[in-house]
Design a protein around this motif. Structure first.
Motif, PDB file in Angstrom:
ATOM      1  N   ASN A 139       0.829  -1.206   0.000  1.00  0.00           N
ATOM      2  CA  ASN A 139       0.000   0.000   0.000  1.00  0.00           C
ATOM      3  C   ASN A 139       0.868   1.263   0.000  1.00  0.00           C
ATOM      4  OD1 ASN A 139       0.935  -0.089   2.707  1.00  0.00           O
ATOM      5  ND2 ASN A 139      -0.868   1.000   3.444  1.00  0.00           N
ATOM      6  N   VAL A 140       2.170   1.112  -0.258  1.00  0.00           N
ATOM      7  CA  VAL A 140       3.062   2.276  -0.256  1.00  0.00           C
ATOM      8  C   VAL A 140       2.601   3.266  -1.324  1.00  0.00           C
ATOM      9  CG1 VAL A 140       5.413   3.117  -0.610  1.00  0.00           C
ATOM     10  CG2 VAL A 140       5.043   0.963   0.543  1.00  0.00           C
ATOM     11  N   CYS A 141       2.305   4.485  -0.893  1.00  0.00           N
ATOM     12  CA  CYS A 141       1.880   5.512  -1.840  1.00  0.00           C
ATOM     13  C   CYS A 141       2.210   6.875  -1.263  1.00  0.00           C
ATOM     14  CB  CYS A 141       0.381   5.410  -2.132  1.00  0.00           C
ATOM     15  SG  CYS A 141      -0.116   6.530  -3.477  1.00  0.00           S
ATOM     16  N   ASN A 142       2.685   7.773  -2.124  1.00  0.00           N
ATOM     17  CA  ASN A 142       3.038   9.130  -1.697  1.00  0.00           C
ATOM     18  C   ASN A 142       1.868  10.095  -1.824  1.00  0.00           C
ATOM     19  OD1 ASN A 142       3.246   8.699  -4.485  1.00  0.00           O
ATOM     20  ND2 ASN A 142       4.655  10.398  -4.787  1.00  0.00           N
ATOM     21  N   LEU A 143       0.713   9.619  -2.306  1.00  0.00           N
ATOM     22  CA  LEU A 143      -0.467  10.473  -2.431  1.00  0.00           C
ATOM     23  C   LEU A 143      -1.505  10.101  -1.372  1.00  0.00           C
ATOM     24  CD1 LEU A 143       0.815  11.370  -5.086  1.00  0.00           C
ATOM     25  CD2 LEU A 143      -1.394  11.086  -6.192  1.00  0.00           C
ATOM     26  N   LYS A 144      -2.358  11.079  -1.046  1.00  0.00           N
ATOM     27  CA  LYS A 144      -3.492  10.844  -0.139  1.00  0.00           C
ATOM     28  C   LYS A 144      -4.734  11.370  -0.841  1.00  0.00           C
ATOM     29  CE  LYS A 144      -1.566  12.992   3.470  1.00  0.00           C
ATOM     30  NZ  LYS A 144      -1.431  13.561   4.835  1.00  0.00           N
ATOM     31  N   CYS A 145      -5.190  10.639  -1.840  1.00  0.00           N
ATOM     32  CA  CYS A 145      -6.343  11.088  -2.627  1.00  0.00           C
ATOM     33  C   CYS A 145      -7.582  11.141  -1.732  1.00  0.00           C
ATOM     34  CB  CYS A 145      -6.556  10.166  -3.816  1.00  0.00           C
ATOM     35  SG  CYS A 145      -5.094  10.087  -4.881  1.00  0.00           S
ATOM     36  N   SER A 146      -8.409  12.151  -1.949  1.00  0.00           N
ATOM     37  CA  SER A 146      -9.516  12.445  -1.029  1.00  0.00           C
ATOM     38  C   SER A 146     -10.447  11.268  -0.803  1.00  0.00           C
ATOM     39  CB  SER A 146     -10.309  13.647  -1.543  1.00  0.00           C
ATOM     40  OG  SER A 146     -10.709  13.441  -2.884  1.00  0.00           O
ATOM     41  N   TYR A 147     -10.635  10.407  -1.807  1.00  0.00           N
ATOM     42  CA  TYR A 147     -11.608   9.311  -1.691  1.00  0.00           C
ATOM     43  C   TYR A 147     -10.934   7.957  -1.439  1.00  0.00           C
ATOM     44  CZ  TYR A 147     -10.114   9.493  -6.581  1.00  0.00           C
ATOM     45  OH  TYR A 147      -9.353   9.572  -7.721  1.00  0.00           O
ATOM     46  N   CYS A 148      -9.610   7.956  -1.204  1.00  0.00           N
ATOM     47  CA  CYS A 148      -8.877   6.689  -1.069  1.00  0.00           C
ATOM     48  C   CYS A 148      -8.925   6.166   0.366  1.00  0.00           C
ATOM     49  CB  CYS A 148      -7.437   6.873  -1.565  1.00  0.00           C
ATOM     50  SG  CYS A 148      -6.575   5.304  -1.853  1.00  0.00           S
ATOM     51  N   SER A 149      -8.114   5.135   0.639  1.00  0.00           N
ATOM     52  CA  SER A 149      -8.195   4.433   1.917  1.00  0.00           C
ATOM     53  C   SER A 149      -6.798   4.016   2.390  1.00  0.00           C
ATOM     54  CB  SER A 149      -9.070   3.184   1.726  1.00  0.00           C
ATOM     55  OG  SER A 149      -8.718   2.160   2.630  1.00  0.00           O
ATOM     56  N   PRO A 150      -6.607   3.860   3.704  1.00  0.00           N
ATOM     57  CA  PRO A 150      -5.324   3.366   4.216  1.00  0.00           C
ATOM     58  C   PRO A 150      -4.936   1.987   3.653  1.00  0.00           C
ATOM     59  CG  PRO A 150      -6.635   4.265   6.003  1.00  0.00           C
ATOM     60  CD  PRO A 150      -7.527   4.221   4.797  1.00  0.00           C
ATOM     61  N   ALA A 151      -5.941   1.234   3.180  1.00  0.00           N
ATOM     62  CA  ALA A 151      -5.648  -0.089   2.596  1.00  0.00           C
ATOM     63  C   ALA A 151      -4.807   0.054   1.338  1.00  0.00           C
ATOM     64  CB  ALA A 151      -6.945  -0.825   2.276  1.00  0.00           C
ATOM     65  N   PHE A 152      -4.922   1.217   0.672  1.00  0.00           N
ATOM     66  CA  PHE A 152      -4.230   1.422  -0.609  1.00  0.00           C
ATOM     67  C   PHE A 152      -3.254   2.591  -0.581  1.00  0.00           C
ATOM     68  CE2 PHE A 152      -8.468  -0.364  -1.446  1.00  0.00           C
ATOM     69  CZ  PHE A 152      -8.068  -1.603  -1.917  1.00  0.00           C
ATOM     70  N   SER A 153      -3.078   3.211   0.574  1.00  0.00           N
ATOM     71  CA  SER A 153      -2.155   4.344   0.673  1.00  0.00           C
ATOM     72  C   SER A 153      -1.512   4.398   2.051  1.00  0.00           C
ATOM     73  CB  SER A 153      -2.888   5.660   0.402  1.00  0.00           C
ATOM     74  OG  SER A 153      -2.091   6.759   0.807  1.00  0.00           O
ATOM     75  N   SER A 154      -0.190   4.203   2.068  1.00  0.00           N
ATOM     76  CA  SER A 154       0.542   4.279   3.343  1.00  0.00           C
ATOM     77  C   SER A 154       0.483   5.699   3.906  1.00  0.00           C
ATOM     78  CB  SER A 154       1.998   3.846   3.140  1.00  0.00           C
ATOM     79  OG  SER A 154       2.611   4.597   2.091  1.00  0.00           O
ATOM     80  N   SER A 155       0.395   6.707   3.038  1.00  0.00           N
ATOM     81  CA  SER A 155       0.297   8.099   3.509  1.00  0.00           C
ATOM     82  C   SER A 155      -1.018   8.323   4.263  1.00  0.00           C
ATOM     83  CB  SER A 155       0.389   9.070   2.321  1.00  0.00           C
ATOM     84  OG  SER A 155       1.611   8.913   1.644  1.00  0.00           O
ATOM     85  N   TRP A 156      -2.106   7.724   3.735  1.00  0.00           N
ATOM     86  CA  TRP A 156      -3.396   7.778   4.436  1.00  0.00           C
ATOM     87  C   TRP A 156      -3.287   7.061   5.787  1.00  0.00           C
ATOM     88  CZ3 TRP A 156      -7.788  10.106   5.091  1.00  0.00           C
ATOM     89  CH2 TRP A 156      -8.440  10.746   4.044  1.00  0.00           C
ATOM     90  N   MET A 157      -2.622   5.905   5.764  1.00  0.00           N
ATOM     91  CA  MET A 157      -2.481   5.116   6.997  1.00  0.00           C
ATOM     92  C   MET A 157      -1.788   5.949   8.085  1.00  0.00           C
ATOM     93  SD  MET A 157      -2.964   2.334   8.722  1.00  0.00           S
ATOM     94  CE  MET A 157      -3.291   0.904   7.704  1.00  0.00           C
ATOM     95  N   GLU A 158      -0.714   6.633   7.705  1.00  0.00           N
ATOM     96  CA  GLU A 158       0.011   7.463   8.687  1.00  0.00           C
ATOM     97  C   GLU A 158      -0.886   8.561   9.247  1.00  0.00           C
ATOM     98  OE1 GLU A 158       3.451   8.808   6.526  1.00  0.00           O
ATOM     99  OE2 GLU A 158       4.164   6.744   6.242  1.00  0.00           O
ATOM    100  N   GLU A 159      -1.658   9.192   8.364  1.00  0.00           N
ATOM    101  CA  GLU A 159      -2.532  10.275   8.829  1.00  0.00           C
ATOM    102  C   GLU A 159      -3.594   9.764   9.797  1.00  0.00           C
ATOM    103  OE1 GLU A 159      -6.191  12.702   7.046  1.00  0.00           O
ATOM    104  OE2 GLU A 159      -4.321  13.247   6.041  1.00  0.00           O
ATOM    105  N   ILE A 160      -4.233   8.660   9.432  1.00  0.00           N
ATOM    106  CA  ILE A 160      -5.318   8.134  10.280  1.00  0.00           C
ATOM    107  C   ILE A 160      -4.762   7.638  11.615  1.00  0.00           C
ATOM    108  CG2 ILE A 160      -7.134   6.369  10.468  1.00  0.00           C
ATOM    109  CD1 ILE A 160      -7.829   8.675   8.556  1.00  0.00           C
ATOM    110  N   GLN A 161      -3.572   7.053  11.585  1.00  0.00           N
ATOM    111  CA  GLN A 161      -2.970   6.591  12.845  1.00  0.00           C
ATOM    112  C   GLN A 161      -2.673   7.761  13.783  1.00  0.00           C
ATOM    113  OE1 GLN A 161       0.238   4.223  11.160  1.00  0.00           O
ATOM    114  NE2 GLN A 161      -0.765   2.306  11.720  1.00  0.00           N
ATOM    115  N   SER A 162      -2.318   8.911  13.202  1.00  0.00           N
ATOM    116  CA  SER A 162      -1.975  10.043  14.072  1.00  0.00           C
ATOM    117  C   SER A 162      -3.174  10.945  14.368  1.00  0.00           C
ATOM    118  CB  SER A 162      -0.833  10.867  13.459  1.00  0.00           C
ATOM    119  OG  SER A 162      -1.265  11.518  12.284  1.00  0.00           O
ATOM    120  N   GLU A 163      -4.117  11.059  13.415  1.00  0.00           N
ATOM    121  CA  GLU A 163      -5.221  12.025  13.582  1.00  0.00           C
ATOM    122  C   GLU A 163      -6.583  11.371  13.795  1.00  0.00           C
ATOM    123  OE1 GLU A 163      -5.228  15.561  12.966  1.00  0.00           O
ATOM    124  OE2 GLU A 163      -3.343  15.958  11.912  1.00  0.00           O
TER     125      GLU A 163
END
Length: 465
Positions: A139-163
């Motif tokens: 799921n490594v990804c440098n983008l956090k597209c507005s409709y995406c998910s932590p399952a497909f974006s490590s950047s989203w995962m980091e944000e959700i884990q912290s926020e």
């Protein structure tokens, strides 16, 4: 949507399937999507994915596709029993014999049809190698597209884990739901037994593979993607079709590497058709707002590089259209249509196409959030397509009927407003829209009203400003 001239051929395939069993479908054997980042698979996009038990992989790496569950569904199909997970197709078929489900059209594909007779003789428990594989390594990804998910974006995962999740009625992107579904990705720096099984299986799978599509995350940020390209270079398969998804905004040295490795396999004829699937949902700053982390100019330059330096590779722009695509979609089409003409050649008559997919989830980012009159914002986009359409006198070098039809379908979707069948509480959806946008702006340092002046009134009305 099946083209009219294909109907007699697909009817013939359906008759051949039904002669084996009325629930027989070759996709269950020969099509596979495998999410290695959390160990899920399914065959065909309609059924839900299911977990690949690690126990099954120990002595059989092909269990990434040939799970015991999938084998049980194949057994049902051979016996004429309809697997409940395939309900989408049964609904279509129950409308009457003039309706063709994906069971018929997928089984008719060149990666499936040649295997009909030998598959009909099976009992269902056999291990088979799929011929159409879509795989994501991480799921490594440098983008956090507005409709995406932590399952497909490590950047989203980091944000959700912290926020934490977003303050919407569905708790957008809360990890509890992913955890419940078994879709929490294995962190990419940790050992992944699913990726390990893939590389054990791949040399055998590769021999009969017809289509391989690598998705993500962002495939160009994982070494496994480049490992596949090296493998093809050392083991040519001129009949293999290869597609790679990319956001087109990875560091330059990685994009250079992708171009160089692709040159090696495509210019030397070591592979068949190659495609790059890339996503952008509108133009410029608004596209960068939707797909956070995107640099639109870098994306455009990289697309042109692919078309220029890889003369056999086709580009498909996947355009996920929602509310935020409405104001400036015509500007995106303005920069795409010249590329059709510029990079046309006898080797590649269709260098670039745009595939408009309707964003439905989350519903508060979809095209039906606003008033149906907002559909008029797409008039310019439709005009650009029609004014630059392919014609008898201008073959290949314009927008095709199917491209125009998909955009029109999106416009009609917006104009129709919320579908009663979806049971959308439009007041709640609009409230969620405002809450989502406010939180998105806060977390990402963005300014919705400044970037989308065309939608400012809608936003301010529902925020109660």
């Amino acid at each position: 949507d099946i083209m009219t001239d294909e109907v007699p051929k697909i009817k013939q395939t359906r008759d051949q399937l039904n002669a084996v069993s009325p629930s027989f479908c070759l996709a269950k054997w020969y099509q596979s999507t495998i999410h290695l980042q959390y160990g899920h698979t399914h065959s065909c996009h309609h059924p839900r994915t299911h977990q690949v038990p690690l126990e099954e992989l120990k002595n059989n790496p092909s269990a990434l596709h040939n799970t015991e569950f999938k084998k049980s569904q194949r057994e049902l199909m051979l016996k004429g029993v309809r697997p409940p997970e395939c309900q989408y197709c049964w609904n279509v078929e129950d409308l009457g014999p003039e309706h063709y489900s994906d069971r018929s059209s997928k089984s008719h594909e060149s990666w499936a049809k040649p295997y009909l007779e030998e598959t009909a003789k099976m009992v269902g428990v056999e291990n088979v190698n799929p011929t159409y594989v879509e795989v994501s390594f991480s799921n490594v990804c440098n983008l956090k597209c507005s409709y995406c998910s932590p399952a497909f974006s490590s950047s989203w995962m980091e944000e959700i884990q912290s926020e934490g999740a977003y303050p919407t009625s569905d708790n957008f992107n809360n990890l509890h739901w992913l955890r419940k579904q078994g879709k929490l990705p294995i962190p990419h720096r940790e050992h992944n037994p699913y990726v390990e099984a893939w590389w054990k299986w791949f040399p055998d799978l590769y021999k009969t593979l017809k289509v391989l599509r690598i998705t993500g995350g962002e495939p160009l940020l994982t070494k496994d993607t480049f490992k596949v390209l090296d493998y093809i270079n050392n083991n040519p398969r001129p009949e293999l079709e290869l597609a790679i998804n990319s956001n087109g905004c990875v560091p330059d040295k990685l994009f250079d590497q992708y171009i160089e490795k692709m040159k090696r396999i495509t210019l030397d004829g070591k592979i068949g058709l190659t495609r790059l699937y890339t996503s952008v949902d509108t133009f410029g700053e608004q596209a960068e707002y939707i797909r956070d982390g995107l640099n639109f100019n870098q994306w455009y330059d990289n697309i042109c590089r692919v078309l220029e330096e890889l003369p056999f590779t086709k580009v498909t722009v996947m355009c996920t259209t929602g509310l935020l695509s409405l104001p400036n979609l015509h500007k995106l089409l303005d920069v795409i249509h010249p590329l059709k003409r510029e990079f046309y050649s006898d080797n590649r008559r269709v260098p670039i196409t745009i595939d408009t997919a309707i964003l439905r989830h989350p519903s508060y980012l979809s095209g039906v959030v606003a008033d149906p009159t907002y559909s008029k914002m797409l008039d310019k986009a439709v005009t650009v397509m029609r004014d630059n359409a392919e014609t008898h006198d201008n073959p290949y070098k314009g927008f095709f009927d199917f491209e125009i039809a998909k955009l029109r379908r999106f416009q009609e979707y917006v104009a129709a407003g919320p579908n009663p069948g979806e049971r959308l509480n439009i007041q709640q959806v609009r409230k969620d829209f405002v809450n989502y946008i406010d939180e998105y702006d806060r977390r990402r340092g963005k300014d919705f009203v400044k970037v989308f002046p065309e939608l400012a009134e809608f936003y301010q009305t529902h925020k109660g400003i």
